[in-house]
Design a protein around this motif. Structure first.
Motif, PDB file in Angstrom:
ATOM      1  N   ALA A 107      10.508  -7.639 -34.031  1.00  0.00           N
ATOM      2  CA  ALA A 107      11.590  -8.022 -33.126  1.00  0.00           C
ATOM      3  C   ALA A 107      11.824  -9.530 -33.147  1.00  0.00           C
ATOM      4  O   ALA A 107      12.973  -9.983 -33.131  1.00  0.00           O
ATOM      5  N   ASP A 108      10.751 -10.299 -33.226  1.00  0.00           N
ATOM      6  CA  ASP A 108      10.869 -11.757 -33.192  1.00  0.00           C
ATOM      7  C   ASP A 108      11.335 -12.369 -34.511  1.00  0.00           C
ATOM      8  O   ASP A 108      12.003 -13.401 -34.501  1.00  0.00           O
ATOM      9  N   HIS A 109      10.956 -11.760 -35.634  1.00  0.00           N
ATOM     10  CA  HIS A 109      11.158 -12.442 -36.916  1.00  0.00           C
ATOM     11  C   HIS A 109      11.966 -11.684 -37.958  1.00  0.00           C
ATOM     12  O   HIS A 109      12.391 -12.299 -38.937  1.00  0.00           O
ATOM     13  N   CYS A 110      12.173 -10.398 -37.794  1.00  0.00           N
ATOM     14  CA  CYS A 110      12.787  -9.611 -38.856  1.00  0.00           C
ATOM     15  C   CYS A 110      14.104  -8.946 -38.456  1.00  0.00           C
ATOM     16  O   CYS A 110      14.960  -8.709 -39.307  1.00  0.00           O
ATOM     17  N   ALA A 111      14.242  -8.614 -37.175  1.00  0.00           N
ATOM     18  CA  ALA A 111      15.405  -7.848 -36.718  1.00  0.00           C
ATOM     19  C   ALA A 111      16.720  -8.580 -36.956  1.00  0.00           C
ATOM     20  O   ALA A 111      17.748  -7.939 -37.156  1.00  0.00           O
TER      21      ALA A 111
END
Length: 131
Positions: free
Chosen positions: A30-34
Motif C-alpha cells: 500500500a505504501d510503495h507499490c499501489a
C-alpha cells in the motif's frame, strides 16, 4: 548439541517460513507499490499511464506462469537483482528502503534464497492475492 551444516540450513529455512508476514507485506504494498500497480494490484495504479512499461496484474502471476507462483523472479525484481527499468530507475523506486536484515526463504523448488526481510514479506502478500 552441535548443529551440522544441513541442520543449520534447515533451521534457518524453518524460521524464515515462519517469518513471512503477509500483513506487513500488505502495508508495504500500500505504501510503495499501489501507486503503480493499483490498490487492487491489477496494474492500474494512478502512475501507470506515465510508465514506459505498464505494470503487470500482480493477481495473475501464478496463472501466467503455468500455475506456479514465480517467487524467485518476484523477489529478484523487487530487490533489484533483476532490475526492471520502466521508470528511469530499477524497480522499486524506493530501492534502499527494502534493504535491511536478510532472511532465507524456501523457494517452490526447495532451494533457499536470501532476500531482505521486507521483500520476503511483500512477496508473501503478493502470493496471497493470486487468483
Amino acid at each position: 548439541m552441535r548443529l551440522t551444516g544441513l541442520s543449520l540450513i534447515l533451521s534457518v529455512l524453518g524460521a524464515a517460513a515462519a517469518a513471512q508476514d503477509i500483513d506487513a507485506g500488505a502495508a508495504l504494498y500500500a505504501d510503495h507499490c499501489a501507486v503503480c500497480h493499483g490498490a487492487d494490484a491489477a496494474g492500474d495504479g494512478p502512475l501507470a499511464p506515465a510508465l514506459a512499461l505498464q505494470p503487470v496484474d500482480l493477481t495473475a502471476l501464478t496463472a501466467s506462469n503455468g500455475g506456479v507462483f514465480p517467487a524467485e523472479r518476484i523477489v529478484r525484481r523487487i530487490d533489484g537483482r533483476d532490475p526492471l527499468v520502466s521508470h528511469g530507475s530499477p524497480m522499486p523506486v524506493y530501492g534502499p528502503y527494502f534493504d535491511g536484515p536478510e532472511i532465507a526463504m524456501k523457494l517452490p523448488s526447495g532451494q533457499p534464497l536470501i532476500a531482505p526481510e521486507a521483500v520476503v514479506h511483500l512477496m508473501a502478500w503478493i502470493e496471497s492475492i493470486q487468483d
